[in-house]
Scaffold this motif. Structure first.
Motif, PDB file in Angstrom:
ATOM      1  N   GLN A 470       0.758  -1.242   0.000  1.00 22.60           N
ATOM      2  CA  GLN A 470       0.000   0.000   0.000  1.00 22.60           C
ATOM      3  C   GLN A 470       0.792   1.298   0.000  1.00 22.60           C
ATOM      4  O   GLN A 470       0.205   2.369   0.036  1.00 22.60           O
ATOM      5  CB  GLN A 470      -0.935   0.009   1.217  1.00 22.60           C
ATOM      6  N   THR A 471       2.106   1.202  -0.026  1.00 20.08           N
ATOM      7  CA  THR A 471       2.889   2.433   0.058  1.00 20.08           C
ATOM      8  C   THR A 471       4.020   2.445  -0.952  1.00 20.08           C
ATOM      9  O   THR A 471       4.659   1.425  -1.204  1.00 20.08           O
ATOM     10  CB  THR A 471       3.488   2.589   1.476  1.00 20.08           C
ATOM     11  N   ILE A 472       4.246   3.611  -1.511  1.00 26.39           N
ATOM     12  CA  ILE A 472       5.408   3.811  -2.379  1.00 26.39           C
ATOM     13  C   ILE A 472       6.233   4.939  -1.796  1.00 26.39           C
ATOM     14  O   ILE A 472       5.691   5.949  -1.357  1.00 26.39           O
ATOM     15  CB  ILE A 472       4.952   4.152  -3.809  1.00 26.39           C
ATOM     16  N   LEU A 481      -1.319   4.242  -1.161  1.00 22.20           N
ATOM     17  CA  LEU A 481      -2.134   3.554  -2.168  1.00 22.20           C
ATOM     18  C   LEU A 481      -3.203   2.677  -1.521  1.00 22.20           C
ATOM     19  O   LEU A 481      -3.751   1.783  -2.159  1.00 22.20           O
ATOM     20  CB  LEU A 481      -1.242   2.691  -3.070  1.00 22.20           C
ATOM     21  N   THR A 493       3.306  -3.121  -6.525  1.00 20.86           N
ATOM     22  CA  THR A 493       3.657  -1.825  -5.947  1.00 20.86           C
ATOM     23  C   THR A 493       5.116  -1.491  -6.236  1.00 20.86           C
ATOM     24  O   THR A 493       5.448  -0.371  -6.616  1.00 20.86           O
ATOM     25  CB  THR A 493       3.397  -1.858  -4.428  1.00 20.86           C
ATOM     26  N   GLU A 548      -3.627   1.164 -12.211  1.00 19.38           N
ATOM     27  CA  GLU A 548      -2.977   1.365 -10.915  1.00 19.38           C
ATOM     28  C   GLU A 548      -1.700   2.203 -11.040  1.00 19.38           C
ATOM     29  O   GLU A 548      -1.345   2.941 -10.118  1.00 19.38           O
ATOM     30  CB  GLU A 548      -2.673   0.025 -10.244  1.00 19.38           C
ATOM     31  N   ALA A 552      -1.262   5.652  -8.992  1.00 22.46           N
ATOM     32  CA  ALA A 552      -0.142   5.923  -8.079  1.00 22.46           C
ATOM     33  C   ALA A 552       0.502   7.266  -8.419  1.00 22.46           C
ATOM     34  O   ALA A 552       0.798   8.065  -7.521  1.00 22.46           O
ATOM     35  CB  ALA A 552       0.885   4.792  -8.153  1.00 22.46           C
ATOM     36  N   ARG A 555      -1.449  10.107  -7.107  1.00 25.62           N
ATOM     37  CA  ARG A 555      -1.521  10.279  -5.662  1.00 25.62           C
ATOM     38  C   ARG A 555      -0.247  10.846  -5.048  1.00 25.62           C
ATOM     39  O   ARG A 555      -0.187  11.050  -3.834  1.00 25.62           O
ATOM     40  CB  ARG A 555      -1.914   8.961  -4.996  1.00 25.62           C
TER      41      ARG A 555
END
Ligand code: ADP
Ligand code: MG
Length: 566
Positions: A470-472, A481, A493, A548, A552, A555
């Motif tokens: 869930q994170t980048i 995310l 991801t 997706e 990303a 965001r």
């Protein structure tokens, strides 16, 4: 093998850094061992190792087409994971000492970097925690892991049976199931459908945090006669189920009767599933996007004017930016961005929608005249008529949606029925108090993103990497995310992070759609391995969808984007 043994003898009990000397290629008899990257200390991310067979004696039918090869590599990844569980003893010292891991796959089948099948060989890419005794080299344990456990894992999972080895029957089922699902999904447009749910499918999941099928008390799916469709599959033969046609489909029903579960299964229908998942033959258009409210998200230069008119202070919504979107503006931005990258199906659940986005009733229209938001109910028909985008929307409480639906599926006790005729009677009996607005919509203007607004610097290094699903991490920024409900696994991801890193690193500003399409086209041409910065082991990557990747980018809070292309 002797060379590896000699090096281990030489570095035994020396400082952990001496493991660096192991880097290289070794011939283990029936396998090659590549030690590509050696960790600095026992607590650092594990070392990257590949095991490659010297030939490929597996049935070529298992990997004769691209779809089959992806499915077979997925099968082998899971086989390696299972073999590791049986063979590897695991923790034997500080940090990750003695642990062996392969990329962890979710319930869906994706192109990944974990296993490569070629006509000449089969290769598994694993991570190994090189064993430490205190902070020194534990050569004996390292010998066990590298020269005994790893070859045994490979023997059990990468070469033909019959003793241990690849289980031919299971491999064939895996490959054929995926091939069938892929075929089924490809039939949807020709059949005028946006989704299909096979009879007998098991939709509910074990729990809110598990994607495994509900084992006990699951009611298998049984589609209504009126929506029954059959499709001939290459392996399984004819499959029957519920076809959801293009247009506007409502899923109605009382609370807790399985509406969200059905919608969620459709949203995962963009991917193929492993045998036993229960949703093997639940498919949706591959570009379907689940839309939800996401208040608090940042929005950069998005044209939401089709959904939201001018804001207080005469602020235009043709080029809308905010560091903190509301429920309705975030949902509008999600729709506009999905249209920008491309979609033919929206999936909307009232549970996760902003109330004022769903509906606005007559009384409120009378009282509040300054309302910039056109509720979604006024958009669903024009979306289909003007842009060819269908919608499946779950509605429990708002009967006005019956006026705009092409068909209505009623869920009762997890059982769907076609309630379209009854819904028509209801709308005649209770006509709409005010006609639902029905204007045309035009597609949102595409945006050009400024590559330099994504700053990858973090101290002296540049970073673009995934952190779980869930994170980048892009430089100092952490991109959230967690609301991307169709992101399946951490490998996706990580891939998205690297793609964004490539785009930002190149420094050329381009359209969002253009960036995403070009990055993914280059991956499909050169393979996921090409995203690696080093030779050999590429790390743990799986293929994401364009939807997706775009989501990303959109965001990133530092993102600067302006309408300007498309
Ligand atoms: P709704 O959206 O209609 O309120 P949900 O889809 O959230 O209902 O489902 C409610 C509960 O029922 C969930 O715990 C879900 O796992 C379970 N459920 C859904 N479909 C089935 C089914 N076919 N068989 C058994 N349980 C189901
Ligand atoms: Mg629900």
């Amino acid at each position: 093998m002797r060379r590896l043994q000699a090096t281990l003898d030489r570095i035994d009990r020396r400082g952990y850094g001496a493991y660096k000397g192991l880097q290289g290629t070794y011939d283990l008899g029936s396998f090659f061992l590549f030690i590509d990257r050696v960790q600095r200390d026992p607590f650092a991310p594990p070392s990257l190792v590949r095991v490659r067979t010297k030939e490929n004696g597996l049935d070529p039918a298992l990997f004769e087409s691209p779809v089959r090869r992806v499915a077979f590599e997925d099968f082998l990844t899971r086989a390696v994971e299972a073999a590791i569980g049986k063979v590897v003893r695991g923790s034997r010292g500080l940090g990750g000492s003695g642990r062996v891991e392969i990329q962890r796959p979710s319930q869906v089948v994706l192109p990944r970097t974990s296993v490569v099948v070629s006509p000449q060989h089969v290769e598994a890419r694993v991570a190994v925690g090189l064993p430490a005794r205190g902070r020194t080299v534990d050569a004996r344990a390292a010998r066990t892991v590298l020269l005994e456990e790893l070859p045994e894992v490979a023997r059990r999972s990468l070469v033909p049976g019959p003793e241990g080895g690849v289980v031919a029957e299971a491999a064939r089922l895996h490959v054929e199931t995926v091939e069938d699902a892929d075929h089924l999904r490809r039939q949807l447009p020709g059949l005028g459908l946006v989704a299909f749910v096979a009879d007998g499918s098991v939709l509910p999941r074990e729990s809110g945090t598990s994607d495994s099928p509900l084992r006990e008390g699951a009611v298998p799916f049984e589609g209504p006669e009126e929506l029954r469709v059959s499709v001939e599959l290459p392996n399984r033969g004819e499959v029957f189920g519920m076809g959801i046609p293009e247009g506007v489909t409502l899923v109605v029903g009382g609370g807790f009767h399985g509406k969200s579960t059905l919608l969620s299964a459709l949203s995962w229908g963009v991917y193929d599933h492993v045998p036993g998942d229960g949703r093997e033959y639940v498919v949706a258009r591959p570009d379907a996007v689940k839309i939800r409210a996401e208040d608090g998200r940042g929005v950069a230069g998005v044209d939401i004017s089709a959904m939201i008119g001018d804001l207080p202070g005469g602020r235009s919504t043709g080029d809308f930016s905010t560091p903190n979107a509301s429920g309705s503006t975030s949902q509008a931005a999600n729709i506009a961005e999905a249209l920008e990258v491309g979609t033919s199906l929206f999936l909307v659940d009232e549970d996760t929608s902003a109330t004022n986005f769903r509906i606005r009733d007559e009384r409120m229209r009378e009282l509040v005249q300054k309302e910039p938001i056109s509720p979604f109910i006024e958009l669903v028909r024009p979306l289909h008529r003007s842009l060819g985008v269908s919608t499946v929307v779950v509605v429990g409480g708002v009967g006005d949606y019956l006026d705009v639906a092409d068909r209505v599926i009623l869920m009762e006790d997890y059982e769907p029925s076609d309630a379209t005729p009854r819904a028509r009677k209801v709308t005649t009996k209770f006509p709409p108090r005010a006609p639902v607005g029905d204007k045309d919509v035009r597609p949102p203007r595409g945006r050009r993103v400024r590559a330099s607004s994504i700053d990858l610097r973090r101290g002296r290094r540049e970073t673009a990497r995934g952190r779980g699903v869930q994170t980048i991490e892009l430089g100092r920024e952490r991109v959230d995310l967690s609301y991307l409900e169709q992101l399946a696994e951490a490998g996706q991801t990580e891939t998205i992070a690297r793609l964004i890193g490539e785009f930002a690193g190149a420094g050329v500003s381009r359209g969002v759609k253009e960036v995403v399409e070009e990055e993914l086209a280059s991956v499909s041409e050169r393979g996921l391995d090409s995203l690696s910065s080093m030779e050999g082991h590429p790390g743990e990557l799986s293929l994401p969808r364009a939807q997706e990747v775009a989501a990303a980018i959109n965001r990133a809070r530092s993102l600067e984007a302006r309408p300007g292309v498309g």
